[in-house]
Design a protein around this motif. Structure first.
Motif, PDB file in Angstrom:
ATOM      1  N   ARG A   1       0.852  -1.182   0.000  1.00 16.09           N
ATOM      2  CA  ARG A   1       0.000   0.000   0.000  1.00 16.09           C
ATOM      3  C   ARG A   1       0.894   1.242   0.000  1.00 16.09           C
ATOM      4  N   PRO A   2       0.413   2.356  -0.555  1.00 15.74           N
ATOM      5  CA  PRO A   2       1.242   3.567  -0.589  1.00 15.74           C
ATOM      6  C   PRO A   2       1.243   4.348   0.716  1.00 15.74           C
ATOM      7  N   TYR A   3       0.309   4.045   1.623  1.00 13.53           N
ATOM      8  CA  TYR A   3       0.189   4.854   2.826  1.00 13.53           C
ATOM      9  C   TYR A   3       1.053   4.305   3.956  1.00 13.53           C
ATOM     10  N   ALA A   4       1.300   5.175   4.944  1.00 11.27           N
ATOM     11  CA  ALA A   4       2.018   4.806   6.157  1.00 11.27           C
ATOM     12  C   ALA A   4       1.124   5.117   7.350  1.00 11.27           C
ATOM     13  N   GLU A   5       1.284   4.341   8.431  1.00 11.74           N
ATOM     14  CA  GLU A   5       0.459   4.523   9.620  1.00 11.74           C
ATOM     15  C   GLU A   5       1.338   4.651  10.850  1.00 11.74           C
ATOM     16  N   HIS A   6       0.782   5.320  11.876  1.00 10.62           N
ATOM     17  CA  HIS A   6       1.443   5.459  13.175  1.00 10.62           C
ATOM     18  C   HIS A   6       2.857   6.013  12.991  1.00 10.62           C
ATOM     19  N   LEU A   7       2.922   7.195  12.408  1.00 16.16           N
ATOM     20  CA  LEU A   7       4.196   7.828  12.093  1.00 16.16           C
ATOM     21  C   LEU A   7       4.700   8.650  13.270  1.00 16.16           C
ATOM     22  N   VAL A   8       6.013   8.664  13.434  1.00 16.58           N
ATOM     23  CA  VAL A   8       6.671   9.545  14.399  1.00 16.58           C
ATOM     24  C   VAL A   8       7.754  10.309  13.656  1.00 16.58           C
TER      25      VAL A   8
END
Length: 380
Positions: free
Chosen positions: A249-256
């Motif tokens: 998938r192109p998205y990222a989650e739970h980024l810091v």
């Protein structure tokens, strides 16, 4: 797609065979009380006491065993109607365990088929909401790591850990069922099924733990260090375009988003091609480096295929720093260095420190290669 259909077909056949075999065992060892008494009487009528394979007389004594009457009493205790009934109940229990395992496989198969259909629908929705596209204007790799305005839209997935817990319960039940069948049936190959089930339990536990860390521990860790936490970014994975990052998938989650020693970094979770969740940490380098791919610490050369040939002569000078500060596998290319970041916050802190130290050593190494501008390199 063909591989997935083959896996579905194999699970369908295995599930049906286990159900049929289990129900056949249950039917084979089903007896009424009258049938048990008749079978016990037949066994007793056919019994002849022997000593070393030689028939015994009534008053004859077999060394270490006893008289013929002793052998007969032992045989009666082991072959009475009640004893035979207990033996057959265990065999029927094994049959029910086999049938239950097959039913569980069929239920999981149905869930997999429905899940694949749901994922296809989700992929169509994600393609419309989060299309794979490059940046509108050329930006530096370091700028991609900086936190921008909070993205709009709705995250494509829920924060609920119920799915991970469900698969953990399923894996544990499968392990228990396979163990019961292996013990009761005596089939040695069933222990292979137990081993596979234990691997599934291990993977489910790791997924549950990693998911919990990303959803609950990571925001608190970011707040404690003064970093910026973002729930999701619709196309960060596509914008970064990291070689070797097999994202589905192109998205990222739970980024810091943060910085260490003046070098910006971003830690995020992405969806791997096997549809599992994985985390990676990407940090900016103080200078440009040709591509390098490094394996985990091991005897021999850690430099892996895919690294620029210019590193072959200079890697021994850098390996000491890498072995000391970053023994895990990592990669770097252009102005970025990245590493898999599964683990609790203290592990992530250590990885960030290692990325900064090793990245500085790589950038200071004079590799004789002319830099090739990447599509994301800022225009001069």
């Amino acid at each position: 797609m063909e591989r997935r259909l083959t896996g579905w077909l194999v699970r369908l056949v295995a599930g049906v065979l286990l159900v049929v075999a289990g129900l056949s065992l249950v039917d084979r060892w089903q007896r009424t009380p009258g049938q048990l008494r008749w079978e016990s009487a037949e066994r007793i009528a056919e019994f002849r006491p022997e000593c070393g394979g030689v028939p015994m007389e009534r008053d004859e004594v077999c060394p270490g065993v006893g008289t013929a009457d002793d052998l007969l009493r032992g045989f009666l205790a082991a072959n009475g109607a009640d004893a035979i009934g207990r033996e057959y109940r265990w065999r029927r229990a094994g049959g029910w365990a086999m049938a239950g395992t097959g039913s569980l496989i069929l239920v999981l198969l149905a869930g997999g088929v429905l899940g694949a259909r749901r994922r296809r629908q989700q992929a169509v929705l994600e393609a419309a909401l989060f299309p794979r596209r490059g940046p509108v204007r050329p930006v530096s790799p370091a700028a991609v790591l900086l936190p921008g305005p909070a993205p709009g839209g709705v995250p494509p997935r829920s924060d609920n850990l119920g799915g991970f817990a469900f698969w953990l319960v399923v894996a544990v039940l499968l392990t228990v069922a396979a163990t019961v069948v292996a013990v009761l049936s005596g089939w040695w190959w069933m222990w292979g099924v137990v081993a596979v089930a234990l691997l599934l339990v291990n993977r489910a536990v790791r997924a549950l733990v990693d998911g919990g860390r990303a959803r609950y521990a990571r925001p608190r860790w970011a707040e404690r260090h003064g970093y910026v936490y973002r729930r999701f970014d619709p196309d960060l994975v596509a914008r970064l375009g990291l070689p070797g990052l097999r994202a589905a998938r192109p998205y990222a989650e739970h980024l810091v988003h943060g910085a260490l020693g003046g070098l910006p970094f971003v830690l995020f979770t992405y969806v791997h091609r096997d549809l599992s969740e994985r985390s990676v940490c990407v940090m900016a380098l103080p200078g440009w480096v040709p591509r390098i791919v490094v394996a985990g610490e091991r005897p021999g050369n850690r430099l892996r295929r895919g690294s620029d040939p210019g590193w072959r002569a200079l890697w021994p000078a850098v390996r000491g720093v890498a072995d000391r500060d970053l023994p895990e596998p990592f990669a770097a290319d252009g102005r970025l260095i990245w590493i898999a970041a599964a683990g609790p916050p203290p592990t992530v802190d250590r990885l960030l420190t290692g990325l900064r130290t090793v990245g500085a050593a790589l950038a200071a190494t004079p590799v004789r290669v002319d830099p090739v501008p990447s599509p994301t390199t800022e225009a001069a």
